[in-house]
Design an enzyme around this catalytic site. Structure first.
Site, PDB file in Angstrom:
ATOM      1  N   ASP A 141       0.841  -1.203   0.000  1.00 30.51           N
ATOM      2  CA  ASP A 141       0.000   0.000   0.000  1.00 30.51           C
ATOM      3  C   ASP A 141       0.876   1.252   0.000  1.00 30.51           C
ATOM      4  O   ASP A 141       1.934   1.265  -0.634  1.00 30.51           O
ATOM      5  CB  ASP A 141      -0.950  -0.039   1.201  1.00 30.51           C
ATOM      6  CG  ASP A 141      -2.292   0.600   0.911  1.00 30.51           C
ATOM      7  OD1 ASP A 141      -2.322   1.810   0.682  1.00 30.51           O
ATOM      8  OD2 ASP A 141      -3.318  -0.109   0.922  1.00 30.51           O
ATOM      9  N   HIS A 214      -3.932   6.027   3.332  1.00 29.80           N
ATOM     10  CA  HIS A 214      -4.589   4.804   2.864  1.00 29.80           C
ATOM     11  C   HIS A 214      -3.911   3.556   3.429  1.00 29.80           C
ATOM     12  O   HIS A 214      -4.574   2.638   3.937  1.00 29.80           O
ATOM     13  CB  HIS A 214      -4.556   4.784   1.339  1.00 29.80           C
ATOM     14  CG  HIS A 214      -5.386   3.726   0.698  1.00 29.80           C
ATOM     15  ND1 HIS A 214      -4.947   2.424   0.536  1.00 29.80           N
ATOM     16  CD2 HIS A 214      -6.634   3.764   0.157  1.00 29.80           C
ATOM     17  CE1 HIS A 214      -5.885   1.718  -0.074  1.00 29.80           C
ATOM     18  NE2 HIS A 214      -6.909   2.508  -0.327  1.00 29.80           N
ATOM     19  N   SER A 544     -11.206  -0.949  -0.718  1.00 29.33           N
ATOM     20  CA  SER A 544      -9.906  -0.907  -0.043  1.00 29.33           C
ATOM     21  C   SER A 544     -10.056  -1.201   1.440  1.00 29.33           C
ATOM     22  O   SER A 544      -9.132  -1.707   2.072  1.00 29.33           O
ATOM     23  CB  SER A 544      -9.263   0.474  -0.207  1.00 29.33           C
ATOM     24  OG  SER A 544      -8.639   0.610  -1.449  1.00 29.33           O
TER      25      SER A 544
END
Length: 768
Positions: A141, A214, A544
């Site tokens: 990520d 994220h 996600s």
């Protein structure tokens, strides 16, 4: 004379055009791009003593200046480099070069959930923390923010003995940033820098540190430690914890502000395999392409062959059909659903009507007095101004008003910033038919709320019909026990699987809407550069978010059953998933307000407690995947690319995708021309499956529910008895079209039960 002059000018213009075209074409040919070079490991020339010197010699034969960005050991045998088109073409023709793959840029697929999933009530059923703490979850990520309390290692024992990972040093990141919880952190940046130039360390950390948020969110969702008193500005307050709070986590930063490049992703997966992760979580995707051309599919295959469970996001392309990413059958593909918590906001119109929306806004409230209301499409200088894109609103017509902005085209929080900069004091974000009644809450910079389609239409109708429309927006906070829940998120990508129609995807859904987890200290909760608020937790939505839920749950199962294969773990998660509410009604698709189907939720919504004891599983080994390639008519060359193996399909065997041992069924059927026209003609197809006993044994009986009248199903045998652990039994299912179907898709469910366990498989029929 004039004619001669005109002809002369035409010739001059043509020469200029072709000259420019030739120069532009030459510049294009000379421009360098990144390529991943697959080498044929099994055919290295005898003149070389090692692969690295072979790689170097091959590269130098086409370019004196090119250098290797990475060398790969697991995902592919080969390296990545920068070449011109001509150099790449020349290299591809050399002996020992399997494939020169152009760089692809991938994108990210952007708590209450332990309670919602039943993990807080199942402590006696969950594996001991010591077992779970031997499992390492690797997250591919944007990196990690290591100072978070969610990464506290209190109570954890020594790092697992077989762990080989490292804590790489870089900008604002050193070896002490890791601990017994965050056991590894790496950054892979060479592909990104080769494409876009050196990292600007004033805006981005050249290290595993997460500047985006994220990666920290997905990592702490999967395996974050428990943190009491967590919230976002007081919203969703309580204890935040990952799905597997005792598991170890490792971050692989491959995504940067400019995207996620295939060469860096490949290197990240390669390192994760080397380091010894047990679970690999990737909330990344692109367009579906042949498995041997998809680096995520290739990397996941290699990881799976090393016993690593790979979970990926299905994508955020819903509710349109056929929008899935990551459909390889060795990958667990996760869609998104809601949980039973939301964040209501009330919009009261000047006509007295009140509509309920959602928002995470906690700043200074709007005036309680009515505020003028305008539709963005009527106060813009742009043909798409109704979307509130940057610089599209006319300040003199917006100042002091609430602006209605349509969803789509730009980030939701950015629309609020556009309104604020134009002088607006509030925003109403309206859904169209595509998003339906889905409500995604956001931490807006100004008073703002999102509405479902029905309320959106009502608010617009009022605004268009009233001479002086007004509204107020008020915010309620956190609301629990929301029903129905879960529902399939409108943004969650849907089947069918156009790449391999006989493999049903997504595999299942998990919580992915309004999820709270750890956040970076670099940016505020909106991710906008002007957002100076700093938080330890953020609430965001996307597949996600659903992907790391399943990654963490897989870690729990791996801890309880360390000998289970990745396929066995996926099967346990799928066959125990639920597809109905306690009322017996099917889980709803929020986009249309109707029952969802297996093309929306796969096997259903994950049920982790049931998955720990599935009774039977549909297992698969590497040989099964190789046979799958043969069933797709892959050549030996294509199998080498996808699987890194020198494997030849047996010409004497009849390979069938229908016999691949998957926990669900996707059944494409041809509509027989004679059906309904007086003929007895029918079309049929047979599927074969193998079940493995992972429980105490017993006799299982098959049953089918929700069977459409146009299909007949025959199961042979209809009972299976197991007496030994890991005993295997096979069965076949024959699907026969008996009449004209009422639509293009129909669905049913096959279940094997011994009275204590229910091993359920969805069946999706499609007619052509």
């Amino acid at each position: 004379m004039k004619i001669l002059i005109l002809k002369f000018l035409q010739i001059v213009l043509l020469l200029i055009f072709y000259g420019r075209h030739t120069i532009a074409e030459k510049k294009t040919q000379d421009a360098k791009k990144t390529y991943i070079v697959h080498m044929d490991k099994f055919n290295m020339p005898e003149s070389f003593s090692d692969h690295l010197s072979w790689y170097d010699s091959s590269l130098k034969s086409v370019s004196d200046s090119a250098e290797m960005l990475y060398t790969y050991n697991h995902v592919v045998h080969g390296f990545s480099t920068r070449l011109t088109n001509q150099e790449a073409e020349t290299l591809s023709k050399q002996p020992g070069i399997l494939y020169v793959m152009p760089e692809v840029r991938y994108e990210l697929h952007t708590t209450r959930t332990p309670q919602f999933l039943g993990l807080d009530k199942a402590t006696t059923l969950l594996p001991a923390s010591k077992q779970q703490s031997q499992v390492v979850i690797g997250v591919i990520d944007t990196g990690v923010w290591p100072e978070l309390q969610s990464l506290d290692d209190t109570g954890l024992g020594p790092v697992p003995r077989g762990w080989k990972g490292e804590c790489e040093i870089g900008t604002n990141f050193n070896s002490s940033s890791c601990n017994r919880k965050l056991v590894g952190a790496r950054f892979l940046v060479k592909g990104y820098e080769a494409a876009l130039g050196p990292i600007d360390e004033k805006t981005e950390s050249r290290s595993p540190r997460d500047d985006d948020g994220h990666g920290t969110h997905t990592l702490t969702t999967a395996g974050g430690s428990a943190v009491q008193g967590a919230s976002l500005f007081g919203l969703a307050s309580g204890t935040a914890r990952g799905m597997a709070p005792q598991a170890r986590v490792a971050a692989y930063k491959v995504c940067w502000l400019g995207g996620c490049f295939a060469s860096d992703i490949t290197a990240g997966i390669d390192k994760a395999i080397d380091d010894g992760v047990n679970v690999l979580s990737m909330s990344i995707g692109g367009t579906s392409t042949d498995y041997y051309r998809d680096i995520i599919a290739i990397g996941a295959f290699t990881a799976t062959s090393h016993g690593i469970f790979v979970s990926t996001s299905a994508g955020n392309g819903g509710p349109s059909p056929g929008t899935l990413s990551n459909v390889a059958p060795w990958i667990t593909t996760v869609g998104a659903g809601t949980i039973d918590r939301d964040f209501p906001a009330y919009i009261k119109l000047g006509n007295g009507m009140t509509h309920t929306g959602a928002s995470l806004y906690t700043g200074k409230p709007l005036s309680a007095s009515p505020v003028p209301l305008v539709y963005a499409g009527n106060v813009t200088n742009s043909t798409v101004g109704y979307l509130c894109i940057p610089d599209s609103l006319i300040p003199s017509l917006v100042a002091g008003k609430i602006v209605i902005c349509d969803r789509g085209g730009s980030p939701r929080v950015e629309k609020g910033l556009v309104v604020m900069r134009a002088g607006g004091v509030g925003m109403i974000l309206t859904n169209n038919e595509e998003y339906g009644e889905e409500l995604v809450a956001d931490p807006h910079l100004l008073p703002a709320a999102a509405l479902g389609q029905k309320s959106s239409d009502a608010v617009k109708n009022y605004t268009f019909s009233s001479p002086n429309p007004t509204a107020t927006i008020s915010f309620v906070g956190t609301h629990l026990q929301v029903q129905p829940s879960p529902v399939v998120a409108a943004f969650s990508s849907r089947g069918p699987n156009f790449l391999t129609p006989q493999i049903l995807k997504p595999d299942l859904i998990a919580p992915g809407v309004n999820i709270i987890a750890g956040w970076t200290g670099k940016v505020g909760p909106t991710g906008l550069t002007v957002d100076t608020r700093h938080v330890n937790f953020n609430i965001i939505s996307g597949t996600s978010m659903s992907c790391p839920h399943v990654s963490g749950l897989a870690a729990i199962i791996k801890g309880a059953h360390p000998k289970w294969s990745p396929a066995a773990i996926r099967s346990a998660l799928m066959t125990t998933a639920y597809r109905t509410y306690k009322t017996g009604q099917t889980i709803e698709d929020i986009a249309i307000g109707q029952p969802a189907t297996p093309f929306d939720f796969g096997a259903g919504h994950v049920d982790p407690v049931a998955a720990l004891d599935p009774g039977l599983v549909y297992d698969a080994k590497v040989d099964d995947y190789l046979n799958f390639f043969c069933a797709l008519n892959y050549t030996q060359f294509q199998i080498r690319l996808a699987a890194r193996r020198d494997f030849t399909c047996d010409s004497r065997k009849h390979y069938r995708v229908e016999d691949f041992n998957y926990p669900s069924f996707a059944v494409p059927l041809e509509t027989a021309s004679g059906i309904g026209g007086g003929s007895n003609k029918a079309t049929s197809v047979r599927y074969r499956r193998i079940l493995t006993n992972v429980g105490s044994g017993g006799t299982y009986k098959a049953s089918v529910s929700s069977l459409p009248p146009s299909v007949k199903i025959m199961i042979e045998p209809q009972t299976l008895s197991f007496t030994q652990l890991y005993e295997k039994k096979s069965y076949t299912v024959t699907f026969t079209t008996t009449s004209m179907p009422s639509g293009t898709n129909s669905f049913a469910y096959l279940e094997w039960s011994d009275g204590n366990h229910k091993v359920a498989s969805p069946i999706a029929f499609s007619w052509t």
